[in-house]
Scaffold this motif. Structure first.
Motif, PDB file in Angstrom:
ATOM      1  N   ALA A 199       2.591  -3.288  -8.276  1.00 28.11           N
ATOM      2  CA  ALA A 199       1.301  -3.456  -7.605  1.00 28.11           C
ATOM      3  C   ALA A 199       1.249  -4.747  -6.787  1.00 28.11           C
ATOM      4  O   ALA A 199       0.573  -4.812  -5.769  1.00 28.11           O
ATOM      5  CB  ALA A 199       0.159  -3.420  -8.618  1.00 28.11           C
ATOM      6  N   ARG A 200       1.984  -5.742  -7.206  1.00 22.11           N
ATOM      7  CA  ARG A 200       2.039  -7.007  -6.460  1.00 22.11           C
ATOM      8  C   ARG A 200       2.965  -6.923  -5.258  1.00 22.11           C
ATOM      9  O   ARG A 200       2.791  -7.653  -4.296  1.00 22.11           O
ATOM     10  CB  ARG A 200       2.507  -8.133  -7.373  1.00 22.11           C
ATOM     11  CG  ARG A 200       1.491  -8.550  -8.385  1.00 22.11           C
ATOM     12  CD  ARG A 200       2.013  -9.683  -9.234  1.00 22.11           C
ATOM     13  NE  ARG A 200       1.012 -10.098 -10.201  1.00 22.11           N
ATOM     14  CZ  ARG A 200       1.299 -10.639 -11.356  1.00 22.11           C
ATOM     15  NH1 ARG A 200       2.558 -10.861 -11.705  1.00 22.11           N
ATOM     16  NH2 ARG A 200       0.341 -10.981 -12.187  1.00 22.11           N
ATOM     17  N   GLN A 201       3.976  -6.059  -5.305  1.00 19.58           N
ATOM     18  CA  GLN A 201       5.031  -6.073  -4.294  1.00 19.58           C
ATOM     19  C   GLN A 201       4.960  -4.991  -3.231  1.00 19.58           C
ATOM     20  O   GLN A 201       5.434  -5.198  -2.114  1.00 19.58           O
ATOM     21  CB  GLN A 201       6.394  -5.955  -4.991  1.00 19.58           C
ATOM     22  CG  GLN A 201       6.725  -7.108  -5.885  1.00 19.58           C
ATOM     23  CD  GLN A 201       8.071  -6.917  -6.560  1.00 19.58           C
ATOM     24  OE1 GLN A 201       8.939  -6.229  -6.045  1.00 19.58           O
ATOM     25  NE2 GLN A 201       8.236  -7.519  -7.714  1.00 19.58           N
ATOM     26  N   LYS A 215      -9.782   1.589  -1.225  1.00 20.81           N
ATOM     27  CA  LYS A 215      -9.801   0.454  -2.158  1.00 20.81           C
ATOM     28  C   LYS A 215      -9.666  -0.839  -1.369  1.00 20.81           C
ATOM     29  O   LYS A 215      -8.980  -0.891  -0.358  1.00 20.81           O
ATOM     30  CB  LYS A 215      -8.670   0.558  -3.185  1.00 20.81           C
ATOM     31  CG  LYS A 215      -8.718   1.793  -4.045  1.00 20.81           C
ATOM     32  CD  LYS A 215      -9.919   1.778  -4.940  1.00 20.81           C
ATOM     33  CE  LYS A 215      -9.973   3.014  -5.803  1.00 20.81           C
ATOM     34  NZ  LYS A 215     -11.184   3.076  -6.603  1.00 20.81           N
ATOM     35  N   SER A 216     -10.303  -1.890  -1.866  1.00 25.13           N
ATOM     36  CA  SER A 216     -10.225  -3.168  -1.162  1.00 25.13           C
ATOM     37  C   SER A 216      -9.087  -4.005  -1.735  1.00 25.13           C
ATOM     38  O   SER A 216      -8.927  -4.109  -2.954  1.00 25.13           O
ATOM     39  CB  SER A 216     -11.547  -3.921  -1.266  1.00 25.13           C
ATOM     40  OG  SER A 216     -11.839  -4.202  -2.607  1.00 25.13           O
ATOM     41  N   GLY A 217      -8.280  -4.545  -0.853  1.00 20.54           N
ATOM     42  CA  GLY A 217      -7.193  -5.420  -1.268  1.00 20.54           C
ATOM     43  C   GLY A 217      -5.918  -4.663  -1.587  1.00 20.54           C
ATOM     44  O   GLY A 217      -5.949  -3.519  -2.054  1.00 20.54           O
ATOM     45  N   ASN A 218      -4.787  -5.311  -1.321  1.00 20.19           N
ATOM     46  CA  ASN A 218      -3.474  -4.683  -1.527  1.00 20.19           C
ATOM     47  C   ASN A 218      -3.225  -4.308  -2.978  1.00 20.19           C
ATOM     48  O   ASN A 218      -2.716  -3.232  -3.268  1.00 20.19           O
ATOM     49  CB  ASN A 218      -2.353  -5.613  -1.041  1.00 20.19           C
ATOM     50  CG  ASN A 218      -2.337  -5.739   0.462  1.00 20.19           C
ATOM     51  OD1 ASN A 218      -2.836  -4.878   1.171  1.00 20.19           O
ATOM     52  ND2 ASN A 218      -1.772  -6.823   0.945  1.00 20.19           N
ATOM     53  N   PHE A 248      -2.485   3.876  -5.680  1.00 20.06           N
ATOM     54  CA  PHE A 248      -1.290   4.632  -5.294  1.00 20.06           C
ATOM     55  C   PHE A 248      -0.498   5.040  -6.534  1.00 20.06           C
ATOM     56  O   PHE A 248      -0.098   6.198  -6.670  1.00 20.06           O
ATOM     57  CB  PHE A 248      -0.419   3.790  -4.353  1.00 20.06           C
ATOM     58  CG  PHE A 248       0.946   4.365  -4.112  1.00 20.06           C
ATOM     59  CD1 PHE A 248       1.117   5.416  -3.228  1.00 20.06           C
ATOM     60  CD2 PHE A 248       2.054   3.873  -4.786  1.00 20.06           C
ATOM     61  CE1 PHE A 248       2.378   5.964  -3.012  1.00 20.06           C
ATOM     62  CE2 PHE A 248       3.311   4.405  -4.576  1.00 20.06           C
ATOM     63  CZ  PHE A 248       3.475   5.449  -3.685  1.00 20.06           C
ATOM     64  N   LEU A 249      -0.256   4.102  -7.422  1.00 24.46           N
ATOM     65  CA  LEU A 249       0.499   4.412  -8.643  1.00 24.46           C
ATOM     66  C   LEU A 249      -0.240   5.431  -9.509  1.00 24.46           C
ATOM     67  O   LEU A 249       0.384   6.275 -10.159  1.00 24.46           O
ATOM     68  CB  LEU A 249       0.789   3.132  -9.428  1.00 24.46           C
ATOM     69  CG  LEU A 249       1.751   2.166  -8.734  1.00 24.46           C
ATOM     70  CD1 LEU A 249       1.772   0.820  -9.452  1.00 24.46           C
ATOM     71  CD2 LEU A 249       3.146   2.755  -8.625  1.00 24.46           C
ATOM     72  N   ASN A 250      -1.573   5.365  -9.512  1.00 23.65           N
ATOM     73  CA  ASN A 250      -2.364   6.351 -10.256  1.00 23.65           C
ATOM     74  C   ASN A 250      -2.224   7.753  -9.668  1.00 23.65           C
ATOM     75  O   ASN A 250      -2.216   8.740 -10.401  1.00 23.65           O
ATOM     76  CB  ASN A 250      -3.846   5.967 -10.260  1.00 23.65           C
ATOM     77  CG  ASN A 250      -4.149   4.772 -11.117  1.00 23.65           C
ATOM     78  OD1 ASN A 250      -3.368   4.406 -11.992  1.00 23.65           O
ATOM     79  ND2 ASN A 250      -5.277   4.131 -10.865  1.00 23.65           N
ATOM     80  N   LEU A 251      -2.134   7.820  -8.336  1.00 25.44           N
ATOM     81  CA  LEU A 251      -2.131   9.111  -7.652  1.00 25.44           C
ATOM     82  C   LEU A 251      -0.738   9.675  -7.390  1.00 25.44           C
ATOM     83  O   LEU A 251      -0.622  10.835  -7.024  1.00 25.44           O
ATOM     84  CB  LEU A 251      -2.878   9.003  -6.311  1.00 25.44           C
ATOM     85  CG  LEU A 251      -4.368   8.719  -6.404  1.00 25.44           C
ATOM     86  CD1 LEU A 251      -4.963   8.538  -5.010  1.00 25.44           C
ATOM     87  CD2 LEU A 251      -5.098   9.828  -7.153  1.00 25.44           C
TER      88      LEU A 251
END
Length: 104
Positions: free
Chosen positions: A33-35, A62-65, A72-75
């Motif tokens: 999620a950070r990268q 969603k707001s923010g990277n 994204f990882l959830n979906l």
């Protein structure tokens, strides 16, 4: 020891998003999620029918990277091609830093 996650994917072959793939993503969720840089990555996954444009829109709402990457990882679909397509998209978008995940 660091092992390329996509090497593991190739070793497992056509089995797709098995529990070990899901577990790798779960254990490395915060790091990913950070990268991740999603813009081009998602286009590659749409091209491969792994995610839909509607899913991409949901992610982009969603707001923010970090929040977008978590969504994204959830979906990310759990189908047979999802994990290998994800790895391929990481390579094509030159996100090599995300290809390596520590396996315990």
């Amino acid at each position: 020891k660091l092992v390329p996650i996509c090497f593991v994917s190739r070793m497992l072959g056509a089995y797709g998003m098995q529990k070990c793939h899901q577990e790798m993503l779960r254990k490395n969720r915060v790091s990913l999620a950070r990268q991740l840089v999603l813009k081009e990555l998602m286009e590659h996954l749409i091209e491969k029918n792994i995610i839909t444009e509607t899913m991409m829109e949901t992610i982009q709402e969603k707001s923010g990277n970090f929040s977008q990457n978590i969504e994204f990882l959830n979906l990310l679909p759990r189908g047979p091609k999802a994990f290998s397509a994800f790895c391929e998209a990481l390579r094509k978008t030159e996100q090599h830093h995300s290809l390596y995940i520590g396996l315990i």
